[in-house]
Design an enzyme around this catalytic site. Structure first.
Site, PDB file in Angstrom:
ATOM      1  N   GLY A  58       1.357  -1.225  -0.843  1.00 35.88           N
ATOM      2  CA  GLY A  58       0.478  -0.032   0.159  1.00 35.88           C
ATOM      3  C   GLY A  58       0.974   1.451   0.023  1.00 35.88           C
ATOM      4  O   GLY A  58       1.974   1.773  -1.366  1.00 35.88           O
ATOM      5  N   GLU A  59       0.416   2.222   0.799  1.00 35.72           N
ATOM      6  CA  GLU A  59       1.086   3.689   1.241  1.00 35.72           C
ATOM      7  C   GLU A  59       2.772   3.465   1.686  1.00 35.72           C
ATOM      8  O   GLU A  59       3.619   4.162   1.898  1.00 35.72           O
ATOM      9  CB  GLU A  59      -0.056   4.622   2.162  1.00 35.72           C
ATOM     10  CG  GLU A  59      -1.049   4.986   1.352  1.00 35.72           C
ATOM     11  CD  GLU A  59      -1.995   3.867   1.331  1.00 35.72           C
ATOM     12  OE1 GLU A  59      -2.165   3.354   2.149  1.00 35.72           O
ATOM     13  OE2 GLU A  59      -2.977   3.749   0.902  1.00 35.72           O
ATOM     14  N   VAL A  60       3.559   2.063   2.122  1.00 34.05           N
ATOM     15  CA  VAL A  60       4.184   1.969   2.155  1.00 34.05           C
ATOM     16  C   VAL A  60       5.420   2.488   0.952  1.00 34.05           C
ATOM     17  O   VAL A  60       6.723   3.198   1.320  1.00 34.05           O
ATOM     18  CB  VAL A  60       4.666   0.804   2.569  1.00 34.05           C
ATOM     19  CG1 VAL A  60       6.807   1.159   2.964  1.00 34.05           C
ATOM     20  CG2 VAL A  60       4.081   0.464   3.865  1.00 34.05           C
ATOM     21  N   MET A  62       5.287   5.040  -0.368  1.00 36.89           N
ATOM     22  CA  MET A  62       4.866   6.362  -1.563  1.00 36.89           C
ATOM     23  C   MET A  62       5.643   6.906  -0.354  1.00 36.89           C
ATOM     24  O   MET A  62       6.074   8.343  -0.183  1.00 36.89           O
ATOM     25  CB  MET A  62       3.885   7.002  -1.456  1.00 36.89           C
ATOM     26  CG  MET A  62       2.852   6.600  -0.672  1.00 36.89           C
ATOM     27  SD  MET A  62       1.382   7.446  -1.301  1.00 36.89           S
ATOM     28  CE  MET A  62       1.484   8.716  -0.247  1.00 36.89           C
TER      29      MET A  62
END
Length: 97
Positions: A58-60, A62
């Protein structure tokens, strides 16, 4: 996620909703804005609790890109931009400090 982090760090601006009335006007990066060549390294670490040993990213992917953009600007011109996105006006203001 990397391109999303670049957008967060360099172009995405949602502050003035009267000006930024669409995703395009907010500076969301398009595929052509992405670098042509970068290397991704994958590390497989199976998780027994996940379905078939999977886990999410997921957001890791970014979370480190926008600070890297700020550090690259600092290394290039010696100005520390503390508010994202690092648009030219904010870089110029940081140069004046």
């Amino acid at each position: 996620g990397i391109i999303q982090g670049m957008g967060m760090g360099l172009t995405e601006d949602f502050d003035d909703l009267k000006v930024h009335t669409s995703l395009q006007k907010c500076g969301i990066p398009y595929p052509n804005d992405a670098p042509d060549d970068f290397e991704l390294l994958y590390l497989e670490t199976p998780r027994p609790a996940g379905l078939l040993g999977q886990s999410g990213v997921g957001e890791v992917s970014m979370t480190s890109v926008h600070p890297a953009c700020a550090n690259a600007i600092y290394n290039a011109v010696g100005a520390r931009v503390l508010r994202m996105p690092a648009i030219p006006e904010r870089i110029k203001a940081a140069l004046g400090k």
